[in-house]
Design a protein around this motif. Structure first.
Motif, short mmCIF file in Angstrom:
data_model
loop_
_atom_site.label_atom_id
_atom_site.label_comp_id
_atom_site.label_asym_id
_atom_site.label_seq_id
_atom_site.Cartn_x
_atom_site.Cartn_y
_atom_site.Cartn_z
N GLN A 177 0.85 -1.19 0.00
CA GLN A 177 0.00 0.00 0.00
C GLN A 177 0.88 1.24 0.00
O GLN A 177 2.05 1.18 0.36
N LYS A 178 0.31 2.33 -0.43
CA LYS A 178 1.05 3.59 -0.39
C LYS A 178 1.20 4.03 1.06
O LYS A 178 0.30 3.86 1.88
N GLY A 179 2.35 4.60 1.37
CA GLY A 179 2.60 5.06 2.73
C GLY A 179 2.99 3.97 3.70
O GLY A 179 3.02 4.21 4.91
N ALA A 180 3.30 2.77 3.21
CA ALA A 180 3.72 1.68 4.10
C ALA A 180 5.01 2.07 4.81
O ALA A 180 5.91 2.67 4.22
N LYS A 181 5.10 1.71 6.09
CA LYS A 181 6.28 2.06 6.89
C LYS A 181 6.76 0.85 7.69
O LYS A 181 5.97 -0.02 8.07
N ALA A 182 8.05 0.83 7.95
CA ALA A 182 8.63 -0.19 8.82
C ALA A 182 8.56 0.28 10.27
O ALA A 182 8.61 1.48 10.56
N MET A 183 8.43 -0.67 11.19
CA MET A 183 8.42 -0.38 12.63
C MET A 183 9.27 -1.45 13.31
O MET A 183 8.81 -2.57 13.54
N LEU A 184 10.53 -1.10 13.59
CA LEU A 184 11.44 -2.06 14.19
C LEU A 184 11.37 -2.03 15.70
O LEU A 184 11.40 -0.96 16.32
N ARG A 185 11.28 -3.21 16.28
CA ARG A 185 11.29 -3.37 17.74
C ARG A 185 12.54 -4.18 18.08
O ARG A 185 12.70 -5.32 17.65
N TRP A 186 13.44 -3.60 18.90
CA TRP A 186 14.74 -4.19 19.18
C TRP A 186 14.78 -4.90 20.52
O TRP A 186 14.17 -4.44 21.49
N SER A 187 15.49 -6.01 20.57
CA SER A 187 15.72 -6.74 21.81
C SER A 187 17.13 -7.32 21.75
O SER A 187 17.80 -7.27 20.71
N GLY A 188 17.60 -7.87 22.88
CA GLY A 188 18.95 -8.41 22.89
C GLY A 188 19.16 -9.39 24.03
O GLY A 188 18.42 -9.38 25.02
N TRP A 189 20.16 -10.24 23.87
CA TRP A 189 20.53 -11.21 24.90
C TRP A 189 21.96 -11.66 24.66
O TRP A 189 22.56 -11.33 23.64
N ARG A 190 22.50 -12.41 25.60
CA ARG A 190 23.83 -13.01 25.43
C ARG A 190 23.66 -14.49 25.11
O ARG A 190 22.86 -15.18 25.77
N ASP A 191 24.42 -14.96 24.11
CA ASP A 191 24.34 -16.36 23.76
C ASP A 191 25.17 -17.20 24.70
O ASP A 191 25.76 -16.68 25.67
N ALA A 192 25.26 -18.50 24.43
CA ALA A 192 25.98 -19.42 25.33
C ALA A 192 27.45 -19.07 25.44
O ALA A 192 28.09 -19.38 26.44
N GLY A 193 28.00 -18.41 24.42
CA GLY A 193 29.41 -18.02 24.45
C GLY A 193 29.65 -16.65 25.04
O GLY A 193 30.79 -16.17 25.03
N GLY A 194 28.60 -15.99 25.51
CA GLY A 194 28.75 -14.67 26.12
C GLY A 194 28.67 -13.52 25.14
O GLY A 194 28.84 -12.35 25.53
N LYS A 195 28.42 -13.77 23.86
CA LYS A 195 28.33 -12.71 22.87
C LYS A 195 26.92 -12.12 22.83
O LYS A 195 25.93 -12.84 23.03
N ILE A 196 26.86 -10.84 22.56
CA ILE A 196 25.56 -10.16 22.49
C ILE A 196 24.92 -10.43 21.14
O ILE A 196 25.56 -10.33 20.08
N VAL A 197 23.65 -10.79 21.17
CA VAL A 197 22.85 -10.96 19.97
C VAL A 197 21.75 -9.90 19.99
O VAL A 197 20.99 -9.81 20.96
N LEU A 198 21.69 -9.09 18.96
CA LEU A 198 20.65 -8.09 18.82
C LEU A 198 19.63 -8.57 17.79
O LEU A 198 20.00 -9.11 16.75
N GLN A 199 18.36 -8.36 18.10
CA GLN A 199 17.30 -8.80 17.19
C GLN A 199 16.36 -7.65 16.89
O GLN A 199 15.96 -6.91 17.78
N ALA A 200 16.01 -7.51 15.61
CA ALA A 200 15.03 -6.52 15.18
C ALA A 200 13.79 -7.25 14.68
O ALA A 200 13.89 -8.12 13.80
N GLN A 201 12.65 -6.92 15.24
CA GLN A 201 11.36 -7.45 14.79
C GLN A 201 10.63 -6.33 14.07
O GLN A 201 10.48 -5.22 14.61
N ASN A 202 10.17 -6.58 12.85
CA ASN A 202 9.50 -5.55 12.06
C ASN A 202 7.99 -5.72 12.21
O ASN A 202 7.39 -6.64 11.65
#
Length: 269
Positions: free
Chosen positions: A171-196
């Protein structure tokens, strides 16, 4: 967006010959990168194989869109070699599940022409659009070079394979809306996630965190696309300075050059 890569076939009986041909790869940003076959196939040295033949073609544009109410997307394939090149076009539905891209063959689209041969130094216009009823969503248009029969026994052949995104806007005027979250994996690294949660895709070219004095600390420069209703993930390293329990602020730069900011608190996964 994934980067297009050449596919290869090898022969157990190599033939030594000069390496003069070139491969051209068109990436999601529209730039054309060129490398000699010797560089691209250095890994084949351990197999005793020597490259002998390759073709070159480019596509423009490399991001395809059908606007709301539109009928098709148009792009041009250009053959920069003196010999003809044949190309097959395959179409896939593109979705995202658990942060991963999923491709499924689609009959909902039609490419015209689906198979083509472009003469040396020539070009061909291609149209891709819905086969019938109104359609929206994300798709992939994959161009595969059809190699002619080898002219010498023992040749190593390269077939180019380009993977283009196609977005059919709802549709005309469609927009994205990102919702961000994060956690540490089993190795201690940060994982960032964007949900649209929006109705338009969003490209992300870089992610940083805002530190003291409003300065930005880079976290990731990996290009990604977040589809409507989909998720995309970035593993950004350990970053012990972000080990507190409170939120930190992300700085996200999109493919349109705009910067947005979003608070994130690392939670359980």
């Amino acid at each position: 967006m994934p980067v297009p890569m050449p596919t290869r076939s090898t022969s157990p009986s190599p033939t030594k010959m000069p390496i003069r041909h070139r491969i051209s790869l068109t990436g999601g940003g529209g730039r054309v990168r060129t490398a000699t076959l010797g560089m691209a196939l250095a890994a084949l040295a351990s197999l005793g194989a020597v490259p002998a033949d390759a073709s070159t073609f480019q596509v423009n544009p490399v991001v395809l869109e059908v606007p709301a109410g539109g009928h098709n997307a148009v792009f041009t394939i250009r053959n920069s070699e003196t010999d003809p090149v044949s190309v097959r076009i395959r179409l896939f539905r593109w979705t995202q599940r658990d942060g991963e891209d999923v491709y499924e063959p689609s009959e909902a689209l039609i490419a015209s022409p689906p198979i083509l041969t472009i003469p040396g130094s020539g070009s061909q216009l291609v149209r891709v659009g819905p086969r019938g009823a109104a359609l929206s969503g994300a798709y992939r248009v994959i161009l595969e070079e059809i190699l002619p029969p080898p002219v010498e026994k023992g040749q190593v052949r390269l077939a180019l394979r380009l993977n283009l995104p196609l977005y059919i806007m709802p549709q005309k005027g469609a927009k994205a809306m990102l919702r961000w979250s994060g956690w540490r994996d089993a190795g201690g690294k940060i994982v960032l996630q964007a949900q649209n949660d929006g109705t338009r895709y969003q490209t992300v070219v870089s992610i940083g965190t805002v530190a003291a004095a409003n300065t930005e600390v880079p976290l990731s420069a990996r290009f990604g696309v977040v589809l409507p209703g989909g998720t995309q993930r970035w593993s950004v390293g350990a970053h012990p300075e972000l080990s507190g329990n409170g939120p930190f602020e992300l700085s996200i730069r999109g493919g349109d050059g705009l910067e947005t900011r979003a608070p994130v608190t690392l939670g359980p996964r």
